[in-house]
Design a protein around this motif. Structure first.
Motif, PDB file in Angstrom:
ATOM      1  N   THR A 140      13.661  26.514 -16.790  1.00 13.84           N
ATOM      2  CA  THR A 140      12.576  26.255 -17.766  1.00 13.84           C
ATOM      3  C   THR A 140      12.567  24.809 -18.200  1.00 13.84           C
ATOM      4  O   THR A 140      11.512  24.157 -18.270  1.00 13.84           O
ATOM      5  N   SER A 141      13.748  24.272 -18.493  1.00 15.93           N
ATOM      6  CA  SER A 141      13.813  22.871 -18.926  1.00 15.93           C
ATOM      7  C   SER A 141      13.348  21.949 -17.829  1.00 15.93           C
ATOM      8  O   SER A 141      12.624  20.978 -18.059  1.00 15.93           O
ATOM      9  N   TYR A 142      13.743  22.261 -16.612  1.00 17.30           N
ATOM     10  CA  TYR A 142      13.318  21.430 -15.488  1.00 17.30           C
ATOM     11  C   TYR A 142      11.802  21.467 -15.300  1.00 17.30           C
ATOM     12  O   TYR A 142      11.174  20.446 -14.993  1.00 17.30           O
ATOM     13  N   LEU A 143      11.209  22.649 -15.485  1.00 12.34           N
ATOM     14  CA  LEU A 143       9.759  22.766 -15.298  1.00 12.34           C
ATOM     15  C   LEU A 143       9.000  21.953 -16.337  1.00 12.34           C
ATOM     16  O   LEU A 143       7.991  21.313 -16.037  1.00 12.34           O
ATOM     17  N   ILE A 144       9.495  21.996 -17.568  1.00 17.48           N
ATOM     18  CA  ILE A 144       8.813  21.237 -18.640  1.00 17.48           C
ATOM     19  C   ILE A 144       8.890  19.750 -18.349  1.00 17.48           C
ATOM     20  O   ILE A 144       7.888  19.024 -18.460  1.00 17.48           O
ATOM     21  N   ILE A 145      10.100  19.309 -18.010  1.00 20.26           N
ATOM     22  CA  ILE A 145      10.263  17.876 -17.748  1.00 20.26           C
ATOM     23  C   ILE A 145       9.415  17.461 -16.556  1.00 20.26           C
ATOM     24  O   ILE A 145       8.757  16.422 -16.562  1.00 20.26           O
ATOM     25  N   ALA A 146       9.433  18.294 -15.494  1.00 17.55           N
ATOM     26  CA  ALA A 146       8.655  17.964 -14.306  1.00 17.55           C
ATOM     27  C   ALA A 146       7.167  17.934 -14.610  1.00 17.55           C
ATOM     28  O   ALA A 146       6.433  17.079 -14.104  1.00 17.55           O
ATOM     29  N   LEU A 147       6.685  18.884 -15.449  1.00 13.27           N
ATOM     30  CA  LEU A 147       5.260  18.928 -15.792  1.00 13.27           C
ATOM     31  C   LEU A 147       4.831  17.676 -16.526  1.00 13.27           C
ATOM     32  O   LEU A 147       3.779  17.084 -16.252  1.00 13.27           O
ATOM     33  N   VAL A 148       5.646  17.223 -17.493  1.00 11.97           N
ATOM     34  CA  VAL A 148       5.314  16.013 -18.253  1.00 11.97           C
ATOM     35  C   VAL A 148       5.302  14.805 -17.310  1.00 11.97           C
ATOM     36  O   VAL A 148       4.413  13.967 -17.366  1.00 11.97           O
ATOM     37  N   CYS A 149       6.334  14.746 -16.421  1.00 13.33           N
ATOM     38  CA  CYS A 149       6.413  13.585 -15.520  1.00 13.33           C
ATOM     39  C   CYS A 149       5.240  13.554 -14.555  1.00 13.33           C
ATOM     40  O   CYS A 149       4.637  12.510 -14.309  1.00 13.33           O
TER      41      CYS A 149
END
Length: 812
Positions: free
Chosen positions: A691-700
């Motif tokens: 989940t954390s990776y998805l959020i960070i990836a989405l913002v990036c």
């Protein structure tokens, strides 16, 4: 009527002989006497004689008259050939067996015929053949001869026996050359049971206690045969030597004022016998007048004649005395000498040698003709100037006369202390008296050492072998140098010559023990960094000036399997993973990917093998054991899982073997629409952070997308030109992946430079497909790494970026 016939035959040795036939026929009788002569040792069937012809018989009537031969002997040596009527040998005849004790050998036969009855006597004489060699009864004879035996004494030795007769028997003897014994040549040797040896020169046991002689017996046959025996002669000691004076007449001069007890002369009589036979005692003989005995005394043991009373020259100016010497053995024999004493001042003093100076020690590098000693010789007799001085012959020195009675001892050549360090020089002075008197003096001379020999190593070069990862201080090898000089000149000290190994001082690698020459490792060696090096070791003595020599020591480092295989591709970094796209239409045997690994070791320690230890579908993919190439084993079917996970182990061939593992993620897909499903291919332990990776990836990705739109608009409206590629490049294996100090990759067999695996992204396509490209060209630009993303990176970006194509390139 008598008929004589002579025939010639040849024996088996091809020796011709004569056959004499004598026929005696008495008138009116039916008896005839026939005689044949043959040699012994004839072969069976040899012709003896034509008996039918000699007897005047009819050959055609032999069968009816039943001719036959009778003999007293148990063996039948002869027979008649009924076809030819000839007498032939039927058995081998050995004359020494048939006629052992007879001088002449003959065999009597009777020839009997019937119808009418006739009896004829036949005598066959057997001639001797030289088929026996002379033979002594014993191989060795022991002969004891007293050294007192007189010339002409005879000694008996058993003679040799020869079974042959006549000229074939023993005819002569020969004794090995010697000075003492000879054979009696007067008596004939043939048929003698004993041989006499005559003493032609007495033996002297003191010179040689035993002798060995060879006695050879020879017969008169042809060819001549011989036999030998050894004679060991032992010399018995006897009192066969009488004392002998040095001179038969001694003339001495005695000063008239000689004190009582003064030595007039010392007589010397020697006896070479042993023990009491050789002990000599002296005495005045009965011929010596009483008045002489009153003036002189005799020492019975030493033979010294001394002054007993005052001698008056005016009363008597000379004396004559007779001295006898006898040994203490049985039946001693006295020998005499005459001593004439002239009363004068005579030389009764021996020469005196005085060492005036001595230069010891003398340096071994002293040049020839160096004076090492000075002596003087004094003699109080009238013939003082007649003294002769001499020096022993086995020393490199000589005597050189100086002023008056002085002599210099000088060197005659170069000295070498390493060969001879001390000399014992004996100087002898002899006067001209009668008998001459002499004296000797020993001079001890030492040779001083100089440093003239450098240390010499026992070997021209040394080699040391050590395994890598050795402990610091471990022994590599030992060097040894020898110096024949003395003390500090021969004391050897070892040291390292200055030098560099890989830019570092050699002393940081090895050290040498200055006293023992043992070379130690200062550090632990790494074969991957340094495989061999050479050092120079110097051996120096402590002389002045010091001498030295060098030797090369080659140190060879052997490899140890201390490096695990290092996987270059795929290269795990953090939480990322490598993904390869496999077309669904791939056939069996298609190259999918390749695991690339290297090993810093060498030899068999760097021989790598590849093995799939775990896979999603075990029967779908295979890996080359030595190449690391991953290929499909069969055609890909619809039922195969789209996500394939392979765990590959890379092992080296060392003992023990070291290994490394990596994971390879394969995606069976032909378009990008299925790419988002890659989010499920991460490790199980990473799911909690998805989940954390998805959020960070989405913002990036959102930020990157907005920036991308702004850049595109700016490029189109401001510069009015065609947009450039957002990014394009081919991903190759960067050089940073290679391990440090990795060299000779192709030589070790761990990585071949012809294999490059690149992945690149291209623009300009309307579809979102992964493309499997099999070529590499100059239009692809290298990027930092192969398609390497975290699972969150594949969620949203691939849904929006429809204009971007993602490809993987495999270039072989």
């Amino acid at each position: 009527m008598a008929v004589t016939a002579r025939c010639c035959y040849s024996t088996k040795e091809n020796v011709p002989f004569s056959l004499y036939l004598v026929i005696f026929v008495l008138s009116g009788l039916t008896n005839a006497q026939i005689r044949y002569t043959i040699p012994e040792e004839l072969e069976n069937g040899a012709l003896v004689g034509d008996i039918v012809r000699d007897l005047g018989l009819d050959l055609r009537k032999l069968s009816t008259r039943r001719i036959r031969i009778t003999s007293d002997s148990a063996r039948r040596y002869f027979t008649i050939n009924h076809k030819t009527g000839k007498l032939v040998v039927s058995d081998r005849i050995d004359r020494e067996t048939v006629c052992e004790f007879s001088g002449t050998c003959s065999h009597n036969l009777e020839v009997v015929l019937e119808n009418p009855l006739e009896v004829h006597n036949v005598e066959v004489e057997i001639l001797d053949v030289n088929d026996n060699a002379p033979q002594f009864p014993r191989d060795e004879y022991q002969l004891e001869v007293s050294e007192s035996a007189l010339t002409g004494s005879r000694f008996h030795i058993e003679g040799a026996q020869d079974a042959d007769d006549g000229s074939n028997s023993v005819k002569q003897y020969r004794l090995s050359p010697n000075d003492h014994l000879t054979l009696d040549s007067i008596k004939p040797f043939s048929n003698n049971k004993h041989i006499e040896l005559i003493l032609k020169k007495p033996f002297d046991r003191e010179q040689m206690p035993s002798h060995q002689l060879i006695l050879t017996a020879m017969d008169g046959g042809t060819p001549q045969r011989t036999g030998t025996a050894k004679i060991n002669v032992r010399i018995l000691d006897a009192n066969d030597n009488v004392p002998a004076f040095d001179n038969s007449v001694y003339k001495v001069k005695v000063s008239e004022n000689s004190p009582k007890g003064a030595l007039v002369i010392k007589l010397n009589a020697t006896d070479p016998d042993e023990a009491s036979n050789g002990e000599v005692f002296y005495s005045f003989s009965s011929y010596t007048p009483e008045r002489v005995r009153q003036m002189f005394s005799m020492d019975t043991d030493t033979g010294e004649i001394r002054v007993k009373n005052n001698i008056d020259y005016e009363e008597t100016n000379s004396y004559e005395m007779y001295i006898q010497a006898m040994d203490k053995g049985p039946a001693p024999v006295a020998v005499h000498c005459k001593v004439v004493v002239e009363v004068l001042d005579v030389n009764d003093n021996i020469p005196e040698i005085v060492l005036s100076s001595l230069s010891s020690p003398v340096r071994e590098d002293a040049r020839a003709d160096t004076v090492v000693a000075l002596i003087s010789v004094n003699d109080h007799s009238e013939k003082n100037g007649q003294v002769r001085c001499s020096i022993q012959q086995n020393v490199p020195f000589k005597l050189v006369p100086s002023i008056k009675n002085y002599y210099s001892v000088v060197s005659t050549g170069q000295l070498d202390r390493e060969l001879v360090s001390d000399y014992n020089i004996t100087i002898t002075a002899t006067d001209e008296g009668s008998p001459p008197l002499s004296s000797s003096k020993s001079v001890q001379l030492s040779v001083a050492d100089i440093n003239d020999n450098p240390p010499v190593f026992e070997e021209e070069s040394y080699s040391a072998y050590v395994s890598e990862n050795n402990k610091a201080g471990s022994t590599l090898c030992s060097v040894t140098a020898r110096d024949p000089d003395w003390r500090q000149n021969g004391t050897v000290v070892y040291s390292l010559l200055a030098g560099e190994v890989n830019g570092a001082p050699v002393s940081s690698y090895v050290s040498v023990n200055g006293d023992t020459g043992v070379i130690h490792a200062v550090r632990s060696f790494d074969y991957e960094q340094l495989r061999s090096f050479k050092v120079q070791v110097m051996a120096r003595d402590n002389g002045s000036p010091p001498l030295s020599s060098n030797v090369t020591v080659s140190v060879f480092i052997s490899d140890v399997n201390d490096n695990c295989p290092q996987i270059l591709y795929p290269a795990p970094e953090g939480n990322s993973f490598m993904t390869e796209l496999v077309p669904k239409a791939a056939h069996g045997g298609s190259l999918v990917s390749k695991v690339i690994a290297v090993d810093a070791d060498s030899g068999q320690n760097a021989w790598l093998s590849y093995h799939i230890v775990k896979s999603t579908d075990p029967g779908l993919f295979t890996i080359g054991v030595h190449s690391g190439e991953i290929r499909t084993q069969r055609d890909i079917s619809e039922s195969d899982s789209m996500k394939q996970n392979l765990i590959v182990a890379v092992k080296d061939n060392g003992q023990p073997s070291l290994s490394a593992t990596c994971s390879m993620y394969l995606l069976i897909s032909d378009n990008l629409a299925e790419v988002p499903e890659l989010k499920d291919m991460s490790y199980d332990e990473k799911n909690s952070k998805l989940t954390s990776y998805l959020i960070i990836a989405l913002v990036c990705v959102s930020t990157f997308f907005l920036t991308f739109i702004i850049i595109i608009l700016g490029v189109r409206f401001c510069r009015r030109r065609k947009p450039r590629l957002l990014f394009d490049g081919a991903v190759a294996i960067p050089s940073a992946y290679l391990p440090p100090n990795y060299a000779d990759v192709d030589g070790t067999g761990t990585l071949r430079s012809t294999y490059n695996y690149d992945a690149y992204l291209t623009t300009g396509s309307r579809t979102s497909d992964f493309k499997f490209v099999t070529s590499y060209n100059d239009n692809t630009l290298p990027a930092d790494q192969t398609l390497r993303k975290s699972p969150s990176d594949f969620v949203d970006p691939f849904e929006d970026m429809t204009s971007v194509e993602v490809g993987a390139v495999l270039n072989v």
